[in-house]
Design a protein around this motif. Structure first.
Motif, PDB file in Angstrom:
ATOM      1  N   THR A   1       0.832  -1.205   0.000  1.00  0.00           N
ATOM      2  CA  THR A   1       0.000   0.000   0.000  1.00  0.00           C
ATOM      3  C   THR A   1       0.862   1.248   0.000  1.00  0.00           C
ATOM      4  O   THR A   1       0.627   2.206  -0.747  1.00  0.00           O
ATOM      5  CB  THR A   1      -0.936   0.010   1.227  1.00  0.00           C
ATOM      6  OG1 THR A   1      -1.782  -1.143   1.176  1.00  0.00           O
ATOM      7  CG2 THR A   1      -1.790   1.260   1.260  1.00  0.00           C
TER       8      THR A   1
ATOM      9  N   PHE B   1      -8.189   3.077  -3.559  1.00  0.00           N
ATOM     10  CA  PHE B   1      -7.929   1.710  -3.123  1.00  0.00           C
ATOM     11  C   PHE B   1      -9.247   0.985  -2.873  1.00  0.00           C
ATOM     12  O   PHE B   1     -10.150   1.525  -2.224  1.00  0.00           O
ATOM     13  CB  PHE B   1      -7.092   1.716  -1.840  1.00  0.00           C
ATOM     14  CG  PHE B   1      -5.711   2.292  -2.018  1.00  0.00           C
ATOM     15  CD1 PHE B   1      -4.612   1.460  -2.190  1.00  0.00           C
ATOM     16  CD2 PHE B   1      -5.507   3.672  -2.023  1.00  0.00           C
ATOM     17  CE1 PHE B   1      -3.339   1.991  -2.360  1.00  0.00           C
ATOM     18  CE2 PHE B   1      -4.245   4.213  -2.197  1.00  0.00           C
ATOM     19  CZ  PHE B   1      -3.156   3.369  -2.359  1.00  0.00           C
TER      20      PHE B   1
ATOM     21  N   ASP C   1     -10.235  -2.490  -1.149  1.00  0.00           N
ATOM     22  CA  ASP C   1      -9.706  -3.574  -0.325  1.00  0.00           C
ATOM     23  C   ASP C   1     -10.819  -4.574  -0.050  1.00  0.00           C
ATOM     24  O   ASP C   1     -11.740  -4.295   0.714  1.00  0.00           O
ATOM     25  CB  ASP C   1      -9.164  -2.996   0.987  1.00  0.00           C
ATOM     26  CG  ASP C   1      -8.592  -4.067   1.904  1.00  0.00           C
ATOM     27  OD1 ASP C   1      -8.080  -5.070   1.378  1.00  0.00           O
ATOM     28  OD2 ASP C   1      -8.665  -3.892   3.133  1.00  0.00           O
TER      29      ASP C   1
ATOM     30  N   LEU D   1      -5.405  -0.169   6.098  1.00  0.00           N
ATOM     31  CA  LEU D   1      -4.930   0.218   4.775  1.00  0.00           C
ATOM     32  C   LEU D   1      -5.066   1.720   4.551  1.00  0.00           C
ATOM     33  O   LEU D   1      -4.151   2.368   4.038  1.00  0.00           O
ATOM     34  CB  LEU D   1      -5.680  -0.566   3.693  1.00  0.00           C
ATOM     35  CG  LEU D   1      -5.178  -0.405   2.263  1.00  0.00           C
ATOM     36  CD1 LEU D   1      -5.415  -1.688   1.469  1.00  0.00           C
ATOM     37  CD2 LEU D   1      -5.849   0.760   1.548  1.00  0.00           C
TER      38      LEU D   1
ATOM     39  N   SER E   1      -6.906  -4.620  -3.694  1.00  0.00           N
ATOM     40  CA  SER E   1      -6.162  -5.377  -2.684  1.00  0.00           C
ATOM     41  C   SER E   1      -6.935  -6.633  -2.319  1.00  0.00           C
ATOM     42  O   SER E   1      -8.090  -6.562  -1.888  1.00  0.00           O
ATOM     43  CB  SER E   1      -5.943  -4.501  -1.445  1.00  0.00           C
ATOM     44  OG  SER E   1      -5.236  -5.202  -0.444  1.00  0.00           O
TER      45      SER E   1
END
Length: 274
Positions: free
Chosen positions: A65, A76, A78, A89, A159
């Motif tokens: 990250t 992002f 996740d 994160l 992610s």
């Protein structure tokens, strides 16, 4: 889900072990219950380094990250977030780029109960939480929480940490199809950071762990290095390519050598869409 006084009541299934809460236990968290601790104890009896393996995965997420945020990624997604364990994160990403925007997704209802910890964004950035299952990627990609937080016209960092080994194929290549669905929705410059458990280094112990999870109602599908590599088909692997999680750009190379491949028991990689 039922209703009480007009409000939905979520069944937290505390009498049943859940992978997210077992992982929380291995990380030293407190959001786990008897069923989770019982399953975790069984795993530790055959794989005493399970907590080390969990930490290796978590530290990979931190490094990946941070590297992506430093490379300019500001969005992002996740999936398979797990129980909040600081630094999460968004804390890593927003430490580098305060304007980073993050959407968390998990299918464990107890993660939703603790989602407030995931929503403490910087004023410049934004975070959101979606309760959803990775095996239904279309629902994730079209959810308001995702569409109102992330701009799919700009690169998104996806992610999938310690998640896809909980998606068995059932003879239909299910896990790879799920990841391809997610990848196809992301524009050029997007990235995929991923770890995945493997039985390549300790097959007997990992088989016994699989049996323990199965007894708790959770299927585990270990994959080989070649099977893991297929998740990145069509994308460009970032250095150092596919490796064991503790060897992916370690902050302290000397410390990484103290963890054996059999203990880490998970492959890791980050790739970018051309």
């Amino acid at each position: 889900m039922s209703e009480q006084h007009g409000e939905p009541v979520v069944d937290l299934q505390l009498d049943r072990a859940h992978s997210a809460r077992i992982y929380d236990y291995f990380l030293g968290g407190r959001t786990n219950f008897l069923a989770d601790r019982t399953a975790a104890a069984s795993v530790l009896s055959v794989f005493p380094s399970a907590a080390v393996a969990a930490r290796v995965n978590r530290e990979f997420m931190h490094r990946a990250t941070r590297a992506l945020a430093r490379a300019g990624l500001r969005q992002f997604l996740d999936i398979g977030t797990g129980i909040p364990t600081s630094p999460n994160l968004h804390e890593i990403a927003q430490d580098v780029a305060p304007d980073a925007r993050v959407v968390y997704t998990d299918n464990d209802p107890i993660v939703l109960a603790h989602a407030a910890a995931l929503l403490r964004s910087t004023p410049q950035g934004r975070t959101a939480y979606l309760q959803a299952d990775v095996t239904e990627p279309a629902g994730i990609l079209t959810a308001p929480q995702v569409r109102e937080t992330l701009d799919f016209g700009r690169p998104v960092a996806l992610s999938l940490i310690a998640l896809m080994h909980f998606v068995p194929d059932g003879g239909q290549d299910r896990a790879h199809r799920v990841v391809e669905h997610l990848k196809a929705a992301l524009p050029s410059g997007s990235t995929l950071a991923m770890t995945h458990a493997t039985a390549d280094f300790a097959p007997e112990a990992m088989a016994r762990i699989s049996d323990i999870y199965a007894a708790a109602g959770t299927s585990v599908a270990y994959r080989t290095e070649a099977e893991f590599a297929r998740f990145f088909d069509g994308w460009e692997l970032l250095e150092p390519g596919i490796t064991l999680a503790h060897h992916w750009r370690p902050a302290d190379p000397g410390e990484a050598t103290q963890v054996t491949d059999a203990v880490a028991a998970s492959y890791a990689a980050v790739a970018r869409r051309p």
